[in-house]
Design a protein around this motif. Structure first.
Motif, PDB file in Angstrom:
ATOM      1  N   ARG A   1       8.260  10.015   6.142  1.00  5.73           N
ATOM      2  CA  ARG A   1       7.220  10.764   6.852  1.00  5.73           C
ATOM      3  C   ARG A   1       6.085  11.215   5.948  1.00  5.73           C
ATOM      4  N   TRP A   2       6.363  11.566   4.689  1.00  6.84           N
ATOM      5  CA  TRP A   2       5.285  11.999   3.805  1.00  6.84           C
ATOM      6  C   TRP A   2       4.498  10.807   3.289  1.00  6.84           C
ATOM      7  N   LEU A   3       5.193   9.807   2.845  1.00  2.00           N
ATOM      8  CA  LEU A   3       4.524   8.654   2.264  1.00  2.00           C
ATOM      9  C   LEU A   3       3.721   7.897   3.313  1.00  2.00           C
ATOM     10  N   ARG A   4       4.268   7.753   4.488  1.00  2.00           N
ATOM     11  CA  ARG A   4       3.558   7.043   5.561  1.00  2.00           C
ATOM     12  C   ARG A   4       2.238   7.753   5.885  1.00  2.00           C
ATOM     13  N   THR A   5       2.281   9.084   5.942  1.00  2.00           N
ATOM     14  CA  THR A   5       1.074   9.858   6.224  1.00  2.00           C
ATOM     15  C   THR A   5       0.048   9.690   5.109  1.00  2.00           C
ATOM     16  N   ASP A   6       0.499   9.788   3.863  1.00  2.00           N
ATOM     17  CA  ASP A   6      -0.407   9.630   2.719  1.00  2.00           C
ATOM     18  C   ASP A   6      -1.038   8.241   2.698  1.00  2.00           C
ATOM     19  N   LEU A   7      -0.233   7.207   2.899  1.00  2.00           N
ATOM     20  CA  LEU A   7      -0.754   5.838   2.852  1.00  2.00           C
ATOM     21  C   LEU A   7      -1.694   5.554   4.025  1.00  2.00           C
ATOM     22  N   ASP A   8      -1.387   6.088   5.202  1.00  2.00           N
ATOM     23  CA  ASP A   8      -2.288   5.922   6.351  1.00  2.00           C
ATOM     24  C   ASP A   8      -3.646   6.564   6.070  1.00  2.00           C
ATOM     25  N   ASP A   9      -3.628   7.726   5.407  1.00  2.00           N
ATOM     26  CA  ASP A   9      -4.871   8.409   5.060  1.00  2.00           C
ATOM     27  C   ASP A   9      -5.692   7.582   4.071  1.00  2.00           C
ATOM     28  N   VAL A  10      -5.028   7.046   3.060  1.00  2.00           N
ATOM     29  CA  VAL A  10      -5.713   6.204   2.078  1.00  2.00           C
ATOM     30  C   VAL A  10      -6.287   4.969   2.765  1.00  2.00           C
ATOM     31  N   LEU A  11      -5.521   4.353   3.636  1.00  2.00           N
ATOM     32  CA  LEU A  11      -5.990   3.170   4.357  1.00  2.00           C
ATOM     33  C   LEU A  11      -7.232   3.480   5.179  1.00  2.00           C
ATOM     34  N   SER A  12      -7.229   4.612   5.864  1.00  2.00           N
ATOM     35  CA  SER A  12      -8.370   4.955   6.720  1.00  2.00           C
ATOM     36  C   SER A  12      -9.644   5.207   5.918  1.00  2.00           C
ATOM     37  N   ARG A  13      -9.503   5.584   4.636  1.00  2.00           N
ATOM     38  CA  ARG A  13     -10.671   5.837   3.796  1.00  2.00           C
ATOM     39  C   ARG A  13     -11.126   4.610   3.010  1.00  2.00           C
ATOM     40  N   SER A  14     -10.361   3.528   3.066  1.00  2.00           N
ATOM     41  CA  SER A  14     -10.743   2.311   2.330  1.00  2.00           C
ATOM     42  C   SER A  14     -11.632   1.441   3.202  1.00  2.00           C
ATOM     43  N   VAL A  15     -12.382   0.552   2.549  1.00  2.00           N
ATOM     44  CA  VAL A  15     -13.233  -0.380   3.279  1.00  2.00           C
ATOM     45  C   VAL A  15     -12.473  -1.672   3.563  1.00  2.00           C
ATOM     46  N   ASP A  16     -11.855  -2.244   2.519  1.00  2.00           N
ATOM     47  CA  ASP A  16     -11.163  -3.527   2.654  1.00  2.00           C
ATOM     48  C   ASP A  16      -9.649  -3.411   2.760  1.00  2.00           C
ATOM     49  N   GLY A  17      -9.079  -2.312   2.280  1.00  2.00           N
ATOM     50  CA  GLY A  17      -7.635  -2.158   2.327  1.00  2.00           C
ATOM     51  C   GLY A  17      -7.085  -1.533   1.069  1.00  2.00           C
ATOM     52  N   ILE A  18      -5.808  -1.792   0.824  1.00  2.00           N
ATOM     53  CA  ILE A  18      -5.068  -1.148  -0.256  1.00  2.00           C
ATOM     54  C   ILE A  18      -4.404  -2.210  -1.135  1.00  2.00           C
ATOM     55  N   THR A  19      -4.427  -1.959  -2.440  1.00  2.00           N
ATOM     56  CA  THR A  19      -3.651  -2.748  -3.382  1.00  2.00           C
ATOM     57  C   THR A  19      -2.585  -1.823  -3.951  1.00  2.00           C
ATOM     58  N   LEU A  20      -1.320  -2.193  -3.771  1.00  2.00           N
ATOM     59  CA  LEU A  20      -0.199  -1.357  -4.192  1.00  2.00           C
ATOM     60  C   LEU A  20       0.361  -1.798  -5.531  1.00  2.00           C
ATOM     61  N   ASP A  21       0.699  -0.820  -6.353  1.00  2.00           N
ATOM     62  CA  ASP A  21       1.451  -1.047  -7.583  1.00  2.00           C
ATOM     63  C   ASP A  21       2.794  -0.360  -7.381  1.00  2.00           C
ATOM     64  N   LEU A  22       3.841  -1.155  -7.206  1.00  2.00           N
ATOM     65  CA  LEU A  22       5.184  -0.630  -6.966  1.00  2.00           C
ATOM     66  C   LEU A  22       6.077  -0.825  -8.192  1.00  2.00           C
ATOM     67  N   GLY A  23       5.462  -0.974  -9.348  1.00  2.00           N
ATOM     68  CA  GLY A  23       6.210  -1.212 -10.580  1.00  2.00           C
ATOM     69  C   GLY A  23       7.076  -0.045 -11.017  1.00  2.00           C
ATOM     70  N   ALA A  24       6.766   1.160 -10.550  1.00  2.00           N
ATOM     71  CA  ALA A  24       7.540   2.347 -10.919  1.00  2.00           C
ATOM     72  C   ALA A  24       8.446   2.821  -9.785  1.00  2.00           C
ATOM     73  N   VAL A  25       8.683   1.954  -8.806  1.00  2.00           N
ATOM     74  CA  VAL A  25       9.609   2.285  -7.719  1.00  2.00           C
ATOM     75  C   VAL A  25      11.000   1.854  -8.154  1.00  2.00           C
ATOM     76  N   ASP A  26      11.897   2.832  -8.290  1.00  2.00           N
ATOM     77  CA  ASP A  26      13.235   2.502  -8.786  1.00  2.00           C
ATOM     78  C   ASP A  26      14.271   2.348  -7.687  1.00  2.00           C
ATOM     79  N   PHE A  27      13.895   2.606  -6.431  1.00  2.00           N
ATOM     80  CA  PHE A  27      14.814   2.393  -5.312  1.00  2.00           C
ATOM     81  C   PHE A  27      13.987   2.091  -4.076  1.00  2.00           C
ATOM     82  N   CYS A  28      14.388   1.082  -3.324  1.00  2.00           N
ATOM     83  CA  CYS A  28      13.715   0.751  -2.073  1.00  2.00           C
ATOM     84  C   CYS A  28      14.747   0.138  -1.135  1.00  2.00           C
ATOM     85  N   ASP A  29      14.924   0.766   0.029  1.00  2.00           N
ATOM     86  CA  ASP A  29      15.857   0.231   1.010  1.00  2.00           C
ATOM     87  C   ASP A  29      15.075  -0.268   2.220  1.00  2.00           C
TER      88      ASP A  29
END
Length: 141
Positions: free
Chosen positions: A55-83
């Motif tokens: 719920r927190w991350l989805r809200t933050d990413l949606d906000d970033v997306l809405s403020r971008s012109v072309d979209g988002i480039t993600l760096d997930l190199g420091a993500v140590d767990f993803c299900d």
């Protein structure tokens, strides 16, 4: 018999991690750092992408997306767990981006995220575009 996998520790102590109702508060174990990179937003995600982060991350990413012109480039190199919940965050973000005429690309991933993307075939959905788009970089061992 295999030992259980270690769980990440909350960012606040259990005594502090209570809301007024007395119910336990589960802190988000993921953080984001955002910078504008031309018409795209570059987002570095650190920590765990799981149900608790949803719920927190989805809200933050949606906000970033809405403020971008072309979209988002993600760096997930420091993500140590993803299900699967973390993967759902990424897939939902991509769906919203496409609905808005934008894209979501992944520039770097940890081995954990790379394995999940490979197993599900989702890596093809997040390929970067442009001159450096030959592959997603895997960070770490």
């Amino acid at each position: 018999m295999p030992e259980p996998a270690p769980r990440a520790q909350p960012l606040v102590s259990p005594e502090v991690a209570r809301v007024d109702s007395g119910a336990p508060f589960v802190p988000c174990r993921a953080t984001v750092a955002v910078r504008q990179d031309g018409d795209r937003a570059s987002v570095v995600v650190r920590g765990e992408l799981d149900f608790d982060a949803d719920r927190w991350l989805r809200t933050d990413l949606d906000d970033v997306l809405s403020r971008s012109v072309d979209g988002i480039t993600l760096d997930l190199g420091a993500v140590d767990f993803c299900d699967c919940a973390g993967l759902n965050i990424l897939l939902t973000l991509r769906k919203r981006a496409l609905e808005q005429g934008r894209t979501v690309a992944i520039r770097a991933v940890s081995p954990t995220v790379q394995r999940l993307l490979d197993l599900t075939g989702a890596d093809e959905l997040f390929q970067p575009q442009g001159p450096l788009s030959d592959r997603i970089d895997t960070v770490g061992p």
